[in-house]
Design a protein around this motif. Structure first.
Motif, PDB file in Angstrom:
ATOM      1  N   ARG A 172      48.313  81.054  50.672  1.00  0.00           N
ATOM      2  CA  ARG A 172      49.473  80.338  51.192  1.00  0.00           C
ATOM      3  C   ARG A 172      49.104  79.624  52.481  1.00  0.00           C
ATOM      4  NH1 ARG A 172      54.314  84.030  52.782  1.00  0.00           N
ATOM      5  NH2 ARG A 172      54.518  84.209  50.499  1.00  0.00           N
ATOM      6  N   ASN A 173      49.449  78.337  52.564  1.00  0.00           N
ATOM      7  CA  ASN A 173      49.198  77.533  53.765  1.00  0.00           C
ATOM      8  C   ASN A 173      50.467  76.777  54.121  1.00  0.00           C
ATOM      9  OD1 ASN A 173      46.105  77.702  54.257  1.00  0.00           O
ATOM     10  ND2 ASN A 173      46.283  77.292  52.066  1.00  0.00           N
ATOM     11  N   ILE A 174      50.922  76.970  55.349  1.00  0.00           N
ATOM     12  CA  ILE A 174      52.100  76.281  55.861  1.00  0.00           C
ATOM     13  C   ILE A 174      51.688  75.506  57.110  1.00  0.00           C
ATOM     14  CG2 ILE A 174      54.441  76.516  56.752  1.00  0.00           C
ATOM     15  CD1 ILE A 174      54.638  79.154  55.270  1.00  0.00           C
ATOM     16  N   GLY A 175      52.051  74.252  57.158  1.00  0.00           N
ATOM     17  CA  GLY A 175      51.694  73.436  58.316  1.00  0.00           C
ATOM     18  C   GLY A 175      52.807  72.504  58.710  1.00  0.00           C
ATOM     19  N   VAL A 176      53.029  72.375  60.012  1.00  0.00           N
ATOM     20  CA  VAL A 176      53.996  71.425  60.570  1.00  0.00           C
ATOM     21  C   VAL A 176      53.301  70.698  61.711  1.00  0.00           C
ATOM     22  CG1 VAL A 176      56.222  71.101  61.679  1.00  0.00           C
ATOM     23  CG2 VAL A 176      55.947  72.901  59.961  1.00  0.00           C
ATOM     24  N   GLN A 177      53.277  69.387  61.636  1.00  0.00           N
ATOM     25  CA  GLN A 177      52.649  68.583  62.680  1.00  0.00           C
ATOM     26  C   GLN A 177      53.651  67.551  63.194  1.00  0.00           C
ATOM     27  OE1 GLN A 177      50.907  68.273  59.414  1.00  0.00           O
ATOM     28  NE2 GLN A 177      50.028  70.283  59.799  1.00  0.00           N
ATOM     29  N   SER A 178      53.604  67.319  64.477  1.00  0.00           N
ATOM     30  CA  SER A 178      54.460  66.291  65.083  1.00  0.00           C
ATOM     31  C   SER A 178      53.717  65.663  66.255  1.00  0.00           C
ATOM     32  CB  SER A 178      55.791  66.881  65.559  1.00  0.00           C
ATOM     33  OG  SER A 178      55.577  67.825  66.595  1.00  0.00           O
TER      34      SER A 178
END
Length: 413
Positions: A172-178
């Motif tokens: 499982r890979n979760i990513g949030v970029q801003s």
């Protein structure tokens, strides 16, 4: 307090960068009424032919502060860049320009053991030196380029906030970029159009109000017990604002114009991996909505789709076959030349030899259908912009790769 300071490390660094570049252009102009005894009809256009020489030196001393704890890692960089730029351009006259400035360009990085990361960076750049010469470029009589000696340096503020989480057991890979980028004193080209002659004059000017915001999220996780199938979802939203100046020669005032562009992207794909075989397919859709500030311009609503498939599988006699096929389609532009379809196909065959598979022979075919374009079109406050780039079209290549192993043989008893 003393315990906190004991974890802070100070580092002093120094960097020296040197750059030297040259460019030249020779243009000829036609003699309208040559003499009867003239031996040639063309002479050198001294106003638009040039020889350019750029030399830049940057001295950058820097203080760095680093803090490390079980939960946090902090890094603060405090560089001071001393720039010295020497530029010369020869046309019908020779101009020598020297620009010196001092730039304080700090950066801050904060990372946590929970996958959270924050970065801030301030950078400074001088305007293109070709805009500071005082020359006029009339090589295209319908597009005249002026220069402005009063341009100042631009500053870019960059903020980034990211989050990443990985769980190896479930793949499982979760990513949030801003990120948010704001530019001060951006260099833009003021556009002044003469309706009576059809001539457009461009004048470089500094302007504020340019920014770029991006928010992106991704999720992938295996959905079966054997962990062969891994779907992936990506969503992205971006908001960009570009600004400029434009007007008509008959008007006294020059208008400030802007273009706000909303970008929404979504991608759905799935990956299958078992033994030596890997198969991937994904569908990506992107929509852009551009809103100009001028009532004389229309909104733009283009959309792009990409359908792609990739396969890596073994064939007979240990040969590995890899193929990638992508179909791109662009629609929604008012001009049909910008609405395109293209199919891109890449493939490769490889085989390893020798006892330890040290030698690999690989045959690659890039853009087999010869459909990659080297023209990129975009629309902003200055109008339509076409970018032409040098790119390799269809080609085939044969690789010979030998890997040297430094591991010693283990003696079994």
């Amino acid at each position: 307090m003393c315990r906190l300071l004991s974890k802070v490390k100070l580092k002093v660094d120094y960097n020296l960068s040197l750059e030297h570049s040259k460019s030249s252009r020779t243009l000829d102009t036609l003699i309208i009424a040559p003499d009867a005894d003239a031996l040639q009809l063309f002479v050198t256009d001294r106003e638009n032919s040039y020889d350019r020489n750029l030399r830049s030196t940057n001295h950058t001393p820097e203080f760095q502060f680093h803090y490390l704890s079980p939960r946090w890692m902090l890094s603060l960089h405090l560089p001071v860049r001393f720039a010295d730029i020497k530029y010369s351009e020869q046309r019908y006259d020779v101009v020598h320009i020297r620009r010196r400035y001092t730039a304080f360009e700090p950066s801050l990085k904060i990372n946590s053991n929970k996958g959270l990361a924050f970065t801030y960076t301030l950078s400074q750049a001088n305007p293109p030196m070709i805009y500071l010469t005082g020359f006029y470029d009339t090589s295209n009589p319908l597009k005249i380029m002026q220069s402005a000696t009063s341009l100042i340096n631009k500053n870019s503020h960059s903020f980034m906030l990211n989050y990443a989480h990985t769980q190896a057991e479930k793949i499982r890979n979760i990513g949030v970029q801003s990120h948010f980028i704001m530019v001060q004193n951006e260099v833009t080209l003021q556009r002044l159009y003469d309706a009576s002659t059809g001539v457009t004059t461009f004048l470089p000017r500094n302007i504020n109000g340019t920014y770029d915001f991006l928010l992106r999220g991704s999720l992938s996780q295996a959905i079966d017990r054997q962990k062969h199938f891994v779907p992936e979802i990506i969503t992205q939203m971006g908001l960009t604002r570009t600004v400029g100046f434009s007007g008509l020669l008959a008007d006294e005032a020059v208008m400030r114009t802007s273009m706000k562009t909303l970008n929404i992207l979504g991608q759905l794909g799935i990956r299958y991996a078992a033994r030596d075989m890997v198969f991937c397919i994904h569908v990506k859709g992107e929509w852009l909505h551009g809103i100009p500030s001028s009532s004389s311009l229309v909104d733009i609503n283009p959309y792009r789709f990409c359908y792609a498939a990739n396969a890596l599988t073994p064939l007979l006699w240990g040969v590995q076959f890899n193929v990638n096929c992508s179909f791109y389609t662009v629609r929604g532009y008012h001009e049909e030349a910008m609405n395109t379809n293209s199919v891109v196909l890449n493939l490769s065959l490889s085989k390893s030899f020798l006892r330890r598979k040290n030698l690999t022979i690989k045959f690659t075919g890039f853009d087999v259908l010869n459909n990659i374009r080297n023209i990129r079109c975009s629309v902003n406050t200055n109008g339509r912009i076409e970018t032409w780039s040098n790119s390799l079209s269809r080609y085939f290549m044969l690789h010979f790769v030998y890997k040297f192993s430094t591991k010693e043989k283990s003696n079994k008893i």
